[in-house]
Design an enzyme around this catalytic site. Structure first.
Site, PDB file in Angstrom:
ATOM      1  CG  HIS A 353     -76.826  44.858  11.138  1.00 37.89           C
ATOM      2  ND1 HIS A 353     -76.946  43.526  11.475  1.00 37.89           N
ATOM      3  CD2 HIS A 353     -76.388  45.475  12.266  1.00 37.89           C
ATOM      4  CE1 HIS A 353     -76.617  43.349  12.743  1.00 37.89           C
ATOM      5  NE2 HIS A 353     -76.271  44.520  13.238  1.00 37.89           N
ATOM      6  CE  LYS A 544     -87.976  36.199   4.980  1.00 36.56           C
ATOM      7  NZ  LYS A 544     -86.581  35.938   5.302  1.00 36.56           N
ATOM      8  NE  ARG A 545     -86.938  45.208   7.612  1.00 33.55           N
ATOM      9  CZ  ARG A 545     -86.162  45.656   6.621  1.00 33.55           C
ATOM     10  NH1 ARG A 545     -86.584  46.589   5.810  1.00 33.55           N
ATOM     11  NH2 ARG A 545     -84.951  45.152   6.463  1.00 33.55           N
ATOM     12  CE  LYS A 550     -86.198  41.698   5.022  1.00 33.14           C
ATOM     13  NZ  LYS A 550     -85.106  40.823   5.458  1.00 33.14           N
ATOM     14  CB  THR A 652     -81.903  35.955  12.617  1.00 32.93           C
ATOM     15  OG1 THR A 652     -82.902  36.976  12.590  1.00 32.93           O
ATOM     16  CG2 THR A 652     -80.531  36.591  12.746  1.00 32.93           C
ATOM     17  CE  LYS A 656     -85.204  34.622  15.140  1.00 36.53           C
ATOM     18  NZ  LYS A 656     -85.867  35.901  14.857  1.00 36.53           N
TER      19      LYS A 656
END
Length: 841
Positions: A353, A544-545, A550, A652, A656
């Site tokens: 992952h 998100k985290r 990111k 993911t 969504k």
């Protein structure tokens, strides 16, 4: 399933289970009563499923994951049973609001983010597709921490999700197992002259399983999520208590239960590292013993373990299971090494992952030896035999031996868990096409060259049941009215919505749904933060985290750029936007926590500036979880997926958002590439360097200061931060942030800044054209079918697990059907599915 029957059962549970009269019942009492009412309707299917799996020679998927971020159960089970309206009607007859009852459920925060949410989606899809499966994990007493924002900074507090009990689980004490830790090994020869090893542990704990039913959509299949809680072998020492040592009397209980006390203990300390490794070993040891118990229950020998079970490692956390199965087969069941290794390698598969080398788990050798001495011996033996293969395959390549070894020899020696997972598995998969390619070419390059046939790619997916049918009921009704409701089980059917993108009447109804969803989110934001946002503004969302790769801070640089434009020219053409951030930073990840403070500090300035606040609003919504996600994804206009290309494995959240009609602005990273290809380049806003360009720029020597020097707008943005404008004049607050950007910038914010701002201008222009935006929104949903987790599970079944669907016949205890089915099987009268007519009904 009728409203009248549900009403009676609900009132019975209020009285008999909660011990209350309806007029005196609290909100939690009402939730507990309704949850038990629904669980009653799952148990019959649950038992029928167990009977079907027991009766047929089916292969079972054992999904091992340190995280299962399931989200609230009640609403999801109502959707999958197809009784939402029946229950709503039953509650209405009692003057109760179903939505209010649903809001009472404490969300089990048994995951950190994408990994645990993926596991939850996969469990939903496995049951929906009627695949025999067991999810195995840890029943953390305290889940992911509760996040508050105090003085602009993240503050963590305990997540007490079990304080009101969990009506969905059943404790199975009769299936408890013992797990050993620490100690030493003894080598001896048995009475048959065979070399054997005995593990003498320093301590033993008990693993107790707690089972939760996982129902598929409109099928009888109810699979099991089995989570393990640690207990002491002796919870209370009576003699120690009588001597007056009251703390010592319960010391074993306390230390044993610490194993499953909290999700991901901070591993900055030595004690934290030890606890984390013990956690990982504990749950795989419990799970593998449980699988062997199930094997024996069906009368199968251990030599058929790999035929009965296919064991999926969800990242490296459960990778020690490879050494543990070898130990069980060799030490406990007396198998020879070669036979045990044959079984192990055919049982395990591994999902990688991450593309971040620092995230590939490694354990210091002394720590590993102290906690798992027997397993280290087994890993040494696996490594020795593996390196013999490498020597033959790559003759004379000594440097490759060091790179491939399961033991890292650079500096302090470590056990490489990703290498163990690859060597001990028959299949290794990435989770998006780009991720899988980079995994082969970079992160696991040497292992790929050793076994190219092992590697495959299966892009992640999310379940449309939770993330559309449950989260977005208004849109669900609109889509089902247009094309029927078959898409809920087969998301590929949502493609039939595509022609409606050109229907003005449909687009108007689509926009009305989205506006109502935005109003719901605006209320949530106001209640949680006190900030009032305008539903007419563009909802620009990044949830998100919190992590440097990111790049939440890149989005904040864009906000500052817009702020600077308005302050420099009050008549500047800036599309009104509400910027919504949410996500948690790991407690020990100080830079990520500084990023949260950066968001909230900029929000504090922007939101109180009268010249700007009607055009820009910035919100950080605390304590992001599945419940919040169910409000956020349906209301977003713009989905921010802006990680540095080559760093995000898949993502993911992007799926969504797209399913719910949000438009994506994103880098060519992870599953963004496949998302753009699926929904069309005209409906996606790409920007920034691609992965190859990132590697080339870094190889050539990246100097972020050159971008600062050459761009007046970037320089103005950074200078505002440097001079303390967003930190009340204190230039030191964000010094680590801007120093990092100007001097190192490992995630290339400076390089992508200009492209990002230019792309955001294109976004504003598109949003200013309502017909174009609405059309893009419809097409985003209509073309999202391939991102269902059902598709991902079908690919795992074909390429990795070789598992088949097993239809479940609904058994009735009153008719004696259970016993009759058993006798018929014993007498050889047809197969189970034949007796059910093959329909599963």
């Amino acid at each position: 399933m009728s409203s009248a029957t549900i009403r009676r059962a609900f009132l019975d549970h209020v009285f008999y289970t909660q011990g209350k009269l309806p007029g005196h019942a609290s909100g939690n009492d009402l939730y507990q009563a309704l949850a038990h009412t629904v669980r009653d309707r799952l148990v019959q299917r649950w038992i029928s499923t167990a009977e079907a799996y027991q009766s047929q020679p089916s292969r079972t998927v054992a999904y091992l994951s340190a995280e299962f971020l399931m989200g609230p159960h009640l609403g999801n089970n109502l959707v999958n049973l197809g009784i939402v309206e029946a229950v709503r009607g039953a509650m209405a007859t009692l003057n109760l609001d179903l939505d209010h009852i649903l809001a009472q459920e404490e969300e089990p925060g048994l995951g950190n983010g994408g990994l645990g949410r993926l596991a939850a989606c996969f469990m939903d899809s496995l049951a929906t597709l009627e695949i025999p499966a067991l999810g195995y994990g840890i029943r953390y007493e305290y889940g992911i921490f509760h996040q508050s924002i105090i003085d602009g900074m993240q503050v963590e507090s305990t997540d007490t999700w079990l304080r009101n009990g969990n009506p969905w689980e059943i404790q199975r004490s009769e299936w408890a197992v013992e797990v050993r830790l620490g100690g030493h090994t003894e080598h001896y020869t048995d009475d048959r002259g065979r070399y054997r090893v005995r593990w003498v542990p320093a301590k033993t704990v008990v693993g107790v399983p707690f089972d939760s039913p996982i129902l598929g959509y409109r099928v009888n299949t109810v699979n099991t999520l089995r989570l393990w809680r640690a207990e002491a072998t002796e919870a209370f020492d009576f003699h120690t208590f009588n001597r007056g040592d009251y703390l010592g009397a319960v010391n074993k209980k306390v230390t044993s239960e610490n194993l499953t006390k909290v999700l991901y203990p901070n591993d900055e300390t030595q004690q934290g590292k030890e606890l984390r490794l013990e956690q990982q070993y504990f749950f795989v040891a419990c799970s593998l013993q449980d699988m062997l118990r199930l094997l024996a229950t069906q009368g199968l020998p251990v030599t058929r373990f790999h035929e009965k079970f296919t064991v999926q490692l969800n990242d490296t956390h459960p990778a020690v299971g490879i050494a543990e199965l070898m130990r069980l087969l060799i030490d406990d069941h007396g198998l020879a090494w070669d036979e045990a290794w044959h079984i192990t390698r055919r049982a395990f598969a591994y999902t990688n992952h991450t593309l971040l080398p620092e995230a590939l788990e490694q354990w210091p050798l002394p720590l590993f030896q102290r906690i798992l001495p027997r397993h280290l011996e087994i890993i040494y033996e696996i490594n020795a035999r593996f390196l013999d293969e490498v020597r033959i395959r790559f003759y004379g390549d000594e440097s490759r031996l060091a790179r491939l070894s399961l033991i890292s020899e650079h500096g302090e020696r470590h056990v490489r868990m990703a290498h163990l997972a690859c060597v001990g598995s028959h299949t290794i998969n990435g989770v998006a096409e780009l991720h899988s390619r980079l995994m082969r070419e970079d992160v696991l390059k040497d292992l790929y060259e050793m076994w190219p046939e092992k590697f495959t790619s299966i892009t992640n997916g999310v379940t449309p049941r939770r993330w559309l049918a449950l989260a977005n009921p208004r849109l669900t009704r609109l889509v089902s009215e247009a094309i029927g409701d078959g898409w809920i089980k087969d998301l590929g059917q949502i493609r039939a919505l595509e022609p409606y993108a050109d229907d003005p009447s449909f687009r108007e109804r689509w926009q009305a749904v989205r506006r109502e969803n935005k109003q719901d989110l605006a209320r949530l934001v106001r209640d949680a933060t006190g900030v009032v946002v305008d539903p007419n503004s563009m909802f620009d969302v990044m949830v998100k985290r919190i992590h440097e790769y990111k790049r939440q801070h890149l989005a904040v640089l864009h906000i500052i750029a817009l702020y600077h434009r308005i302050k420099s020219d009050p008549h500047a053409d800036v599309q009104p936007r509400t910027f919504l951030f949410a996500g948690k930073a790991a407690p020990g990840y100080h830079y990520a926590k500084l990023m949260i403070r950066f968001v909230t500090s900029v929000a504090g300035v922007v939101n109180r500036d009268p010249q700007v606040r009607d055009r820009l609003k910035v919100v950080f919504l605390p304590n992001f979880n599945v419940t919040h996600g169910q409000k956020i994804y349906p209301a977003a206009d713009l989905s921010e997926q802006i990680s540095l290309a080559g760093k995000e494995a898949s993502g993911t959240g992007n799926m969504k958002f797209a399913m719910n009609g949000a438009i994506t602005i994103g880098t060519m990273d992870g599953a963004n590439i496949e998302l753009r290809d699926a929904i069309g380049a005209d409906n996606f806003f790409p920007f920034g360097l691609n992965a190859s360009e990132v590697y080339a720029l870094k190889a050539a020597g990246y100097h972020p200061s050159t971008y600062y020097d050459s761009s007046p707008e970037l320089r103005a943005v950074v200078d505002l931060i440097q001079h303390g404008f967003f930190s009340k004049g204190d230039a030191a607050v964000f010094r680590p942030l801007f120093d990092g950007l100007l001097q190192h910038d490992p995630y290339l914010l400076m390089a992508d800044f200009a492209s990002y701002l230019h792309c955001q201008q294109q976004v504003s222009a598109a949003y200013g054209d309502p017909e174009r935006w609405q059309r893009m929104s419809v097409l985003s949903s209509a073309r999202s079918g391939q991102f269902s987790s059902d598709r991902a599970i079908e690919q795992y079944c074909k390429r990795v697990w070789h598992a088949q669907a097993v239809p479940v016949c609904l058994l009735h205890r009153s008719s004696g059907q259970v016993q009759g089915a058993r006798r018929a099987e014993a007498d050889g009268i047809g197969t189970f599915s034949e007796r059910c007519g093959g329909s599963g009904s």
